[in-house]
Design a protein around this motif. Structure first.
Motif, mmCIF file in Angstrom:
data_model
loop_
_atom_site.group_PDB
_atom_site.id
_atom_site.type_symbol
_atom_site.label_atom_id
_atom_site.label_comp_id
_atom_site.label_asym_id
_atom_site.label_seq_id
_atom_site.Cartn_x
_atom_site.Cartn_y
_atom_site.Cartn_z
ATOM 1 N N GLY A 145 7.218 -3.878 1.145
ATOM 2 C CA GLY A 145 7.608 -3.675 -0.251
ATOM 3 C C GLY A 145 6.495 -3.948 -1.246
ATOM 4 O O GLY A 145 6.746 -4.340 -2.387
ATOM 5 N N LEU A 146 5.247 -3.728 -0.807
ATOM 6 C CA LEU A 146 4.115 -4.095 -1.673
ATOM 7 C C LEU A 146 3.468 -2.903 -2.382
ATOM 8 O O LEU A 146 2.406 -3.044 -2.987
ATOM 9 C CB LEU A 146 3.052 -4.846 -0.855
ATOM 10 N N ALA A 147 4.126 -1.738 -2.324
ATOM 11 C CA ALA A 147 3.493 -0.529 -2.882
ATOM 12 C C ALA A 147 3.094 -0.721 -4.339
ATOM 13 O O ALA A 147 2.027 -0.259 -4.769
ATOM 14 C CB ALA A 147 4.440 0.671 -2.724
ATOM 15 N N LYS A 148 3.913 -1.438 -5.073
ATOM 16 C CA LYS A 148 3.603 -1.580 -6.505
ATOM 17 C C LYS A 148 2.411 -2.512 -6.770
ATOM 18 O O LYS A 148 1.903 -2.568 -7.886
ATOM 19 C CB LYS A 148 4.834 -2.058 -7.276
ATOM 20 N N LYS B 106 -5.221 0.576 -7.933
ATOM 21 C CA LYS B 106 -5.327 1.990 -8.283
ATOM 22 C C LYS B 106 -6.330 2.714 -7.363
ATOM 23 O O LYS B 106 -7.446 2.231 -7.158
ATOM 24 C CB LYS B 106 -5.797 2.095 -9.733
ATOM 25 N N ASP B 107 -5.898 3.823 -6.821
ATOM 26 C CA ASP B 107 -6.757 4.695 -6.000
ATOM 27 C C ASP B 107 -7.219 4.053 -4.684
ATOM 28 O O ASP B 107 -8.129 4.573 -4.037
ATOM 29 C CB ASP B 107 -8.016 5.141 -6.780
ATOM 30 N N PHE B 108 -6.617 2.928 -4.308
ATOM 31 C CA PHE B 108 -7.057 2.271 -3.064
ATOM 32 C C PHE B 108 -6.478 3.030 -1.868
ATOM 33 O O PHE B 108 -5.266 3.201 -1.754
ATOM 34 C CB PHE B 108 -6.575 0.821 -3.066
ATOM 35 N N ALA B 109 -7.350 3.469 -0.994
ATOM 36 C CA ALA B 109 -6.925 4.280 0.152
ATOM 37 C C ALA B 109 -7.968 4.169 1.251
ATOM 38 O O ALA B 109 -9.086 3.695 1.013
ATOM 39 C CB ALA B 109 -6.787 5.742 -0.275
ATOM 40 N N ASP B 110 -7.582 4.594 2.442
ATOM 41 C CA ASP B 110 -8.575 4.652 3.515
ATOM 42 C C ASP B 110 -9.760 5.494 3.070
ATOM 43 O O ASP B 110 -9.615 6.418 2.260
ATOM 44 C CB ASP B 110 -7.952 5.275 4.766
ATOM 45 N N LEU B 111 -10.922 5.192 3.604
ATOM 46 C CA LEU B 111 -12.103 5.972 3.258
ATOM 47 C C LEU B 111 -11.897 7.410 3.727
ATOM 48 O O LEU B 111 -11.288 7.647 4.778
ATOM 49 C CB LEU B 111 -13.349 5.371 3.927
ATOM 50 N N GLY C 209 -12.344 -5.590 -11.711
ATOM 51 C CA GLY C 209 -11.698 -6.075 -12.930
ATOM 52 C C GLY C 209 -10.462 -5.249 -13.235
ATOM 53 O O GLY C 209 -9.732 -4.847 -12.328
ATOM 54 N N ASP C 210 -10.273 -4.957 -14.513
ATOM 55 C CA ASP C 210 -9.047 -4.306 -14.966
ATOM 56 C C ASP C 210 -8.819 -2.921 -14.365
ATOM 57 O O ASP C 210 -7.679 -2.478 -14.252
ATOM 58 C CB ASP C 210 -9.071 -4.171 -16.499
ATOM 59 N N GLU C 211 -9.902 -2.258 -13.992
ATOM 60 C CA GLU C 211 -9.741 -0.876 -13.548
ATOM 61 C C GLU C 211 -8.898 -0.774 -12.266
ATOM 62 O O GLU C 211 -8.366 0.281 -11.950
ATOM 63 C CB GLU C 211 -11.108 -0.193 -13.354
ATOM 64 N N ALA C 212 -8.766 -1.886 -11.538
ATOM 65 C CA ALA C 212 -7.900 -1.870 -10.353
ATOM 66 C C ALA C 212 -6.431 -1.896 -10.763
ATOM 67 O O ALA C 212 -5.553 -1.596 -9.946
ATOM 68 C CB ALA C 212 -8.209 -3.075 -9.452
ATOM 69 N N ASN D 257 -15.822 -0.760 -6.638
ATOM 70 C CA ASN D 257 -14.958 0.367 -6.324
ATOM 71 C C ASN D 257 -15.467 1.010 -5.036
ATOM 72 O O ASN D 257 -16.676 1.259 -4.919
ATOM 73 C CB ASN D 257 -15.005 1.375 -7.491
ATOM 74 N N PRO D 258 -14.579 1.277 -4.081
ATOM 75 C CA PRO D 258 -15.052 1.869 -2.820
ATOM 76 C C PRO D 258 -15.809 3.175 -3.029
ATOM 77 O O PRO D 258 -16.612 3.571 -2.182
ATOM 78 C CB PRO D 258 -13.761 2.109 -2.034
ATOM 79 N N GLU D 259 -15.546 3.829 -4.139
ATOM 80 C CA GLU D 259 -16.216 5.097 -4.430
ATOM 81 C C GLU D 259 -17.744 4.933 -4.479
ATOM 82 O O GLU D 259 -18.481 5.872 -4.169
ATOM 83 C CB GLU D 259 -15.677 5.656 -5.748
ATOM 84 N N GLN D 260 -18.203 3.728 -4.855
ATOM 85 C CA GLN D 260 -19.657 3.503 -4.863
ATOM 86 C C GLN D 260 -20.222 3.710 -3.454
ATOM 87 O O GLN D 260 -21.236 4.376 -3.266
ATOM 88 C CB GLN D 260 -19.990 2.073 -5.329
#
Lengths: 431, 431
Positions: B163-166, B170-175, B266-269, B383-386
């Motif tokens: 029940g932790l979806a919320k 933001k945007d966290f996902a497998d690579l 920071g806040d962007e997450a 951010n993983p995107e880096q």
């Protein structure tokens, strides 16, 4: 000196006072905390505040420049106080001629001299663009780190491939099958072995990698074990713990008289090249860690014959108390006769002792997700029979057997040391 | 501070001069040579002759008592200068309820506090004979050894099981899948991870073992990698070498401004629990060592963009010279545009930087007898995107790809540090 040599401050003072003796610090490079982030406990921090930079630079330099002599009556890595890391590798020869073998041993002898002196085995960075680096480079400028490289010959080296049967030490043969074994051929045997020990793992790894590489057309690696923590104490060292959480090596062989009596091979091998040598026994021992971890403390201590925290024999109070195998508590032996220390004690084995020089290992997880970890047991003895007689007893009686499996095994004749620069291992085989 | 921070004596002096900063010694216990057997190089031996025992005892104690704070804005093990050893483990949850997960995280939080302070997680030697030891004991009385334990959550933790979806950042996902991968599911993913780093491998191993053990009914180990040598430099550290023999980490993230800009989330997450956290990317990178070893030095250096011995950019003379990607030699770029350092340099990536904190590893031999070794790449970023943007470039252009395979992978959201004793990771999930 007896094997009861305690690592206390008295003996340490005696040691440090000796002419020509030096004290050296453990592994690792410079670790510097970021401002205010690192904390060093109590009194020490105060002491250090006087000049920490000097201390660290000295330690770093000390660790990097610790070396043991390569030439001498014995190979280093036997009576050398155990370094922090091990890479043990057994090799098979793909060479088919005695000359090829001779070349391997000559190249290795020279390379071992270089690397134990902290030098690469050849150019890391050749001058010509098309030059292939001779040394792989990952230990470049890391210093000696106490590196020792100890070479051994397996019984198979003396079969009919290279015409060396007449050089085989008397009675030298593969270890007999023993109770409690579940040997995996992938971790057993070998024509040659190298025991690389150093206070930095990369320096030990580099050495074995480069020996394998320079002989790649003549040898192939058969098995290898990386030890990540000392499991046996040497003289003047704090006693380390095995992965069962018990101290190991409290009563190890120590002192020249003990080495002469129990470790260094001599005339009985009937091979001059074994004078000053020894026999290395390697046993990869898998521990059933999860099972052990559920065993009550009383049983664990009874199995070892020692307390867990202090490491005291159950007949005494302190780690270095001599075990009293006759002491009784409430009418029962304080140290059970089938405890590990009772079974292997020299008092109960007609004086037999072996030098233990083992390392803890872990290979991560096994195929069913359990910890694949244990003890890379290495011992040195004048005659493999010393190990066999003790292991036969352990295999049939030791209550530890419920928690361990011997999965790998090897026995190697370790020649005496090289006398001087220009000599090489096996020279006498090819005269 | 820029990422060009040199580890020279000037900066070291500046560092050691800072109030509250301490310098600490590397790994390992006391190593004492037998009389006359050990040699310590040149000037050092003279200096030591004054009082070696004092030095060694001080240094030994320093190494054992080095610790980093467990409570604070950030978890330790990110901006901590890399310790000498790594045990990285990813876990799957077998727990089926949120309460079970909560219990795991609460127990771990408390145990991590104990172990990073050098204390066992419970009794090593219970008073009652039938008591099961809580702590497995193999690190007992070894001190803190700079231990840090860094916890991360995999994207799968936020699926529908607990029940932790919320709470998912933001945007966290497998690579995403990327070029140059040959991922093995046995070394990929995980609901949770622990990065254990210490200057003694047994201390790091003990920590992960005991975390796994105390949660054994709720988690199972998915994959684990033991790093045996630092592969990245932190501030004020000498630059270590990877197993290709090249220095790595010369231009690493360094200094508060860089960490704020590139590392700390920071806040962007859009999740308060990620404030002061970061994202950990783990890549188990297998090196085709034997192939690399046959590559000419000119090609090796051109591939990295640096010289091998000194580690200087091919546009300069010294390791810490800033690479000049416009410099030319005989009409060609001194540093090839498809060299490793050109591809990842922040100058060529719109300022993108990641904190590298990787370790060399070897698993012995692979199934066909080749060295199974490489780099356990670990990076931290805001951010993983880096990481993804840099790796996409490397995967498509890097000439190193001929010599490496990414075989393992994971991305983990690393929560900010715990504020104080009594708090625990994930508390906000179960309010």
């Amino acid at each position: 000196m007896s094997d009861e040599q305690p690592a206390d401050s008295l003996s340490r003072r005696r040691f440090f006072g000796g002419a020509g003796s030096v004290a050296v610090a453990g592994a690792g490079g410079l670790i510097a905390g970021t401002g205010g982030a690192a904390v060093v406990g109590g009194a020490l921090a105060d002491e250090q505040a006087t000049d920490p930079a000097t201390d660290v630079e000295r330690l770093q330099a000390t660790s990097a420049t610790l070396s043991y002599p390569y030439y001498g009556a014995h190979q280093s890595g036997i009576d050398t106080p155990p370094q922090d890391h091990l890479v043990f590798t057994a090799f098979d020869l793909s060479a088919t001629t005695a000359t090829e073998l001779q070349l391997v041993l000559a190249k290795w002898s020279a390379a071992m001299a270089q690397m134990t002196a902290g030098r690469p085995v050849g150019k890391v960075e050749p001058t010509r663009e098309h030059g292939i680096p001779v040394d792989t480079g990952e230990a470049f400028d890391m210093g000696t780190q106490g590196l020792t490289l100890t070479l051994g010959y397996g019984p198979s080296l003396f079969d009919d491939r290279f015409g060396l049967a007449k050089f085989k030490p008397k009675d030298f043969a593969d270890l007999p099958a023993m109770a409690g074994e579940a040997l995996d051929p992938a971790y057993t045997g070998g024509d040659l072995c190298i025991q690389a020990c150093a206070n930095d793992p990369q320096v030990a790894y580099h050495a074995v990698r480069n020996l394998a590489r320079m002989a790649r057309t003549s040898v192939k690696t058969r098995w290898t074990v990386l030890g990540f923590g000392r499991a046996s104490a040497g003289p003047h060292q704090k006693t380390p713990r095995n992965l069962m959480g018990f101290k190991d090596g409290t009563r190890n062989v120590s002192g020249e008289a003990d080495f002469a009596e129990h470790v260094w091979a001599g005339d009985e091998a009937q091979q001059p090249w074994m004078n000053g040598g020894s026999y290395l026994v390697a046993r990869k021992i898998h521990m059933l860690i999860e099972t052990w971890d559920e065993d009550p403390i009383g049983d664990q201590q009874s199995i070892f014959g020692r307390t867990k925290q202090e490491g005291a024999p159950l007949s005494g109070q302190s780690e270095h108390d001599v075990p009293d195998f006759h002491a009784a508590v409430a009418g029962k032996p304080a140290i059970a006769p089938d405890s590990h220390i009772a079974l292997v004690a020299h008092e109960n084995n007609a004086g037999t002792k072996i030098l233990r020089r083992g390392y803890n290992f872990t290979d991560g997880l096994d195929s069913v997700g359990r910890l694949d970890a244990g003890l890379m047991f290495i011992s040195f003895q004048k005659n493999p029979e010393q190990f066999v007689s003790l292991q036969r007893k352990l295999g049939s009686s030791d209550r530890l057997n419920e928690y361990i499996r011997h999965v790998g095994s090897g026995v190697f004749a370790v020649p005496g040391g090289l006398p001087e620069s220009g000599s090489y291992y096996g020279k006498e085989f090819f005269a």
